[in-house]
Design a protein around this motif. Structure first.
Motif, PDB file in Angstrom:
ATOM      1  N   GLN A 199       0.815  -1.224   0.000  1.00 30.38           N
ATOM      2  CA  GLN A 199       0.000   0.000   0.000  1.00 30.38           C
ATOM      3  C   GLN A 199       0.842   1.264   0.000  1.00 30.38           C
ATOM      4  N   LEU A 200       2.008   1.208   0.637  1.00 31.54           N
ATOM      5  CA  LEU A 200       2.776   2.437   0.855  1.00 31.54           C
ATOM      6  C   LEU A 200       4.131   2.395   0.159  1.00 31.54           C
ATOM      7  N   SER A 201       4.441   3.461  -0.561  1.00 33.89           N
ATOM      8  CA  SER A 201       5.773   3.575  -1.165  1.00 33.89           C
ATOM      9  C   SER A 201       6.786   3.709  -0.034  1.00 33.89           C
ATOM     10  N   ARG A 202       8.050   3.497  -0.361  1.00 33.65           N
ATOM     11  CA  ARG A 202       9.069   3.639   0.686  1.00 33.65           C
ATOM     12  C   ARG A 202       9.077   5.038   1.262  1.00 33.65           C
ATOM     13  N   GLU A 203       8.885   6.044   0.413  1.00 40.07           N
ATOM     14  CA  GLU A 203       8.874   7.435   0.881  1.00 40.07           C
ATOM     15  C   GLU A 203       7.757   7.616   1.906  1.00 40.07           C
ATOM     16  N   ASP A 204       6.564   7.070   1.579  1.00 37.06           N
ATOM     17  CA  ASP A 204       5.431   7.222   2.496  1.00 37.06           C
ATOM     18  C   ASP A 204       5.692   6.499   3.819  1.00 37.06           C
ATOM     19  N   ARG A 205       6.402   5.363   3.765  1.00 33.98           N
ATOM     20  CA  ARG A 205       6.706   4.640   5.006  1.00 33.98           C
ATOM     21  C   ARG A 205       7.600   5.497   5.892  1.00 33.98           C
ATOM     22  N   TRP A 206       8.606   6.140   5.280  1.00 35.29           N
ATOM     23  CA  TRP A 206       9.492   6.995   6.076  1.00 35.29           C
ATOM     24  C   TRP A 206       8.743   8.218   6.598  1.00 35.29           C
ATOM     25  N   LYS A 207       7.820   8.736   5.806  1.00 37.62           N
ATOM     26  CA  LYS A 207       7.095   9.935   6.227  1.00 37.62           C
ATOM     27  C   LYS A 207       6.156   9.622   7.391  1.00 37.62           C
ATOM     28  N   VAL A 208       5.541   8.434   7.364  1.00 38.58           N
ATOM     29  CA  VAL A 208       4.642   8.102   8.466  1.00 38.58           C
ATOM     30  C   VAL A 208       5.467   7.867   9.746  1.00 38.58           C
ATOM     31  N   ILE A 209       6.669   7.356   9.609  1.00 36.82           N
ATOM     32  CA  ILE A 209       7.558   7.189  10.777  1.00 36.82           C
ATOM     33  C   ILE A 209       7.896   8.571  11.343  1.00 36.82           C
ATOM     34  N   LEU A 210       8.155   9.494  10.435  1.00 34.19           N
ATOM     35  CA  LEU A 210       8.445  10.872  10.855  1.00 34.19           C
ATOM     36  C   LEU A 210       7.263  11.425  11.655  1.00 34.19           C
ATOM     37  N   TYR A 211       6.060  11.178  11.141  1.00 31.95           N
ATOM     38  CA  TYR A 211       4.863  11.673  11.833  1.00 31.95           C
ATOM     39  C   TYR A 211       4.734  11.030  13.217  1.00 31.95           C
ATOM     40  N   ILE A 212       5.037   9.719  13.301  1.00 32.37           N
ATOM     41  CA  ILE A 212       4.966   9.029  14.597  1.00 32.37           C
ATOM     42  C   ILE A 212       5.944   9.673  15.582  1.00 32.37           C
ATOM     43  N   ARG A 213       7.123  10.058  15.098  1.00 30.42           N
ATOM     44  CA  ARG A 213       8.103  10.730  15.972  1.00 30.42           C
ATOM     45  C   ARG A 213       7.553  12.070  16.464  1.00 30.42           C
ATOM     46  N   SER A 214       6.853  12.787  15.580  1.00 27.42           N
ATOM     47  CA  SER A 214       6.311  14.081  16.010  1.00 27.42           C
ATOM     48  C   SER A 214       5.184  13.860  17.024  1.00 27.42           C
ATOM     49  N   LEU A 215       4.406  12.767  16.842  1.00 28.18           N
ATOM     50  CA  LEU A 215       3.364  12.410  17.817  1.00 28.18           C
ATOM     51  C   LEU A 215       3.997  12.169  19.183  1.00 28.18           C
ATOM     52  N   GLN A 216       5.120  11.414  19.170  1.00 28.38           N
ATOM     53  CA  GLN A 216       5.800  11.080  20.424  1.00 28.38           C
ATOM     54  C   GLN A 216       6.286  12.343  21.118  1.00 28.38           C
ATOM     55  N   GLN A 217       6.826  13.269  20.318  1.00 25.59           N
ATOM     56  CA  GLN A 217       7.328  14.517  20.912  1.00 25.59           C
ATOM     57  C   GLN A 217       6.201  15.265  21.601  1.00 25.59           C
ATOM     58  N   LYS A 218       5.010  15.265  20.942  1.00 24.82           N
ATOM     59  CA  LYS A 218       3.846  15.938  21.521  1.00 24.82           C
ATOM     60  C   LYS A 218       3.468  15.275  22.836  1.00 24.82           C
ATOM     61  N   THR A 219       3.448  13.913  22.838  1.00 22.22           N
ATOM     62  CA  THR A 219       3.065  13.175  24.042  1.00 22.22           C
ATOM     63  C   THR A 219       4.033  13.488  25.180  1.00 22.22           C
ATOM     64  N   VAL A 220       5.313  13.514  24.858  1.00 23.74           N
ATOM     65  CA  VAL A 220       6.323  13.798  25.875  1.00 23.74           C
ATOM     66  C   VAL A 220       6.127  15.211  26.415  1.00 23.74           C
ATOM     67  N   ALA A 221       5.852  16.155  25.509  1.00 22.73           N
ATOM     68  CA  ALA A 221       5.658  17.547  25.922  1.00 22.73           C
ATOM     69  C   ALA A 221       4.432  17.669  26.822  1.00 22.73           C
ATOM     70  N   GLN A 222       3.372  16.914  26.460  1.00 24.58           N
ATOM     71  CA  GLN A 222       2.152  16.963  27.276  1.00 24.58           C
ATOM     72  C   GLN A 222       2.405  16.370  28.656  1.00 24.58           C
ATOM     73  N   ALA A 223       3.124  15.235  28.676  1.00 24.97           N
ATOM     74  CA  ALA A 223       3.411  14.575  29.951  1.00 24.97           C
ATOM     75  C   ALA A 223       4.232  15.504  30.849  1.00 24.97           C
ATOM     76  N   ALA A 224       5.069  16.334  30.226  1.00 21.67           N
ATOM     77  CA  ALA A 224       5.902  17.248  31.013  1.00 21.67           C
ATOM     78  C   ALA A 224       5.127  18.499  31.430  1.00 21.67           C
ATOM     79  N   GLY A 225       3.847  18.569  31.050  1.00 19.23           N
ATOM     80  CA  GLY A 225       3.003  19.689  31.460  1.00 19.23           C
ATOM     81  C   GLY A 225       3.069  20.875  30.513  1.00 19.23           C
ATOM     82  N   GLY A 226       3.806  20.736  29.446  1.00 17.08           N
ATOM     83  CA  GLY A 226       3.896  21.822  28.470  1.00 17.08           C
ATOM     84  C   GLY A 226       2.671  21.831  27.572  1.00 17.08           C
ATOM     85  N   LYS A 227       2.620  22.811  26.705  1.00 16.78           N
ATOM     86  CA  LYS A 227       1.489  22.860  25.764  1.00 16.78           C
ATOM     87  C   LYS A 227       1.678  21.793  24.697  1.00 16.78           C
ATOM     88  N   PRO A 228       0.607  21.146  24.235  1.00 13.95           N
ATOM     89  CA  PRO A 228       0.740  20.096  23.229  1.00 13.95           C
ATOM     90  C   PRO A 228       1.257  20.630  21.902  1.00 13.95           C
TER      91      PRO A 228
END
Ligand code: HEC
Length: 194
Positions: A165-194
């Motif tokens: 379903q996904l080209s290699r580029e799209d696979r890397w891009k979705v991984i990138l998005y997952i990393r940005s999700l994680q950063q948001k979660t970490v920021a929220q857990a630390a009490g910062g703004k999402p």
């Protein structure tokens, strides 16, 4: 040979040349004599028709061993946990988090291909998982980008392969998005703004 005979012969030759030239002029586009016509019009065989020319009698021949389709980059991994780990060590994401377009595309890929199982914040609570599909982990273990790429490409356990379903580029891009999700979660857990 007397000179006169030679002259007559030469005259005849001259006249013959002129006559031939004149006759040929009528159909200049069409050659009268074709040398090696098979080279001009090659015989076109149907792909699946029998063919006496080849040893196996088939027209369609297998590509030579080691042939790679144009544009395909080989991926030297097997669908094994060892190779997933190796991919984690060897592969890195060609996109970085400050690439807005890649992130945007990654978000769209995630929403369309991953969210149904993994849920909007990757807590393993997507609608498909809530309706009985074996849920993905609620607290995913920390793994490297390359290993994620391997999982998306080859699948793992109940996680299906998304290579079709996904080209290699799209696979890397979705991984990138997952990393940005994680950063948001970490920021929220630390009490910062999402
Ligand atoms: C059909 C449901 C389903 C879909 C769709 C799906 N996954 Fe999964 N995924 C799973 C399950 C179930 C697991 C747990 C696999 C196991 O270990 O048995 C998993 C595990 C994973 C893992 C390893 C654990 C983790 O969360 O870090 C990654 C990475 C992953 N999926 C990424 C993705 C990505 C990226 C997409 C979208 C391109 C996606 N998945 C789409 C069901 C799915």
């Amino acid at each position: 040979m007397p000179l006169r005979v030679v002259n007559v012969l030469l005259l005849m030759l001259f006249l013959a040349t002129v006559a031939l030239n004149w006759a040929e002029r009528a159909e200049r586009d069409r050659p009268h004599v074709e040398i090696l016509p098979e080279m001009v019009r090659s015989a076109a065989a149907e792909s699946f028709s029998p063919n006496p020319v080849f040893a196996d009698g088939k027209t369609l021949q297998k590509p030579a061993p080691g042939t790679i389709p144009r544009g395909l980059l080989p991926l030297h991994y097997q669908a094994t946990p060892e190779d997933a780990h190796r991919a984690g060590e060897e592969l890195t994401n060609p996109y970085s988090l400050n690439n807005e377009n890649a992130l945007k595309r990654g978000a769209s890929v995630y929403a369309n291909f991953c969210l149904a199982c993994h849920g909007p914040t990757r807590a393993g609570d997507g609608p498909v998982a809530r309706r009985g599909y074996p849920p993905p982990p609620a607290q995913p273990p920390p793994i490297k980008d390359g290993e994620m790429f391997h999982i998306i490409t080859y699948g793992r356990g109940n996680m299906p392969s998304h290579a079709g379903q996904l080209s290699r580029e799209d696979r890397w891009k979705v991984i990138l998005y997952i990393r940005s999700l994680q950063q948001k979660t970490v920021a929220q857990a630390a009490g910062g703004k999402p």
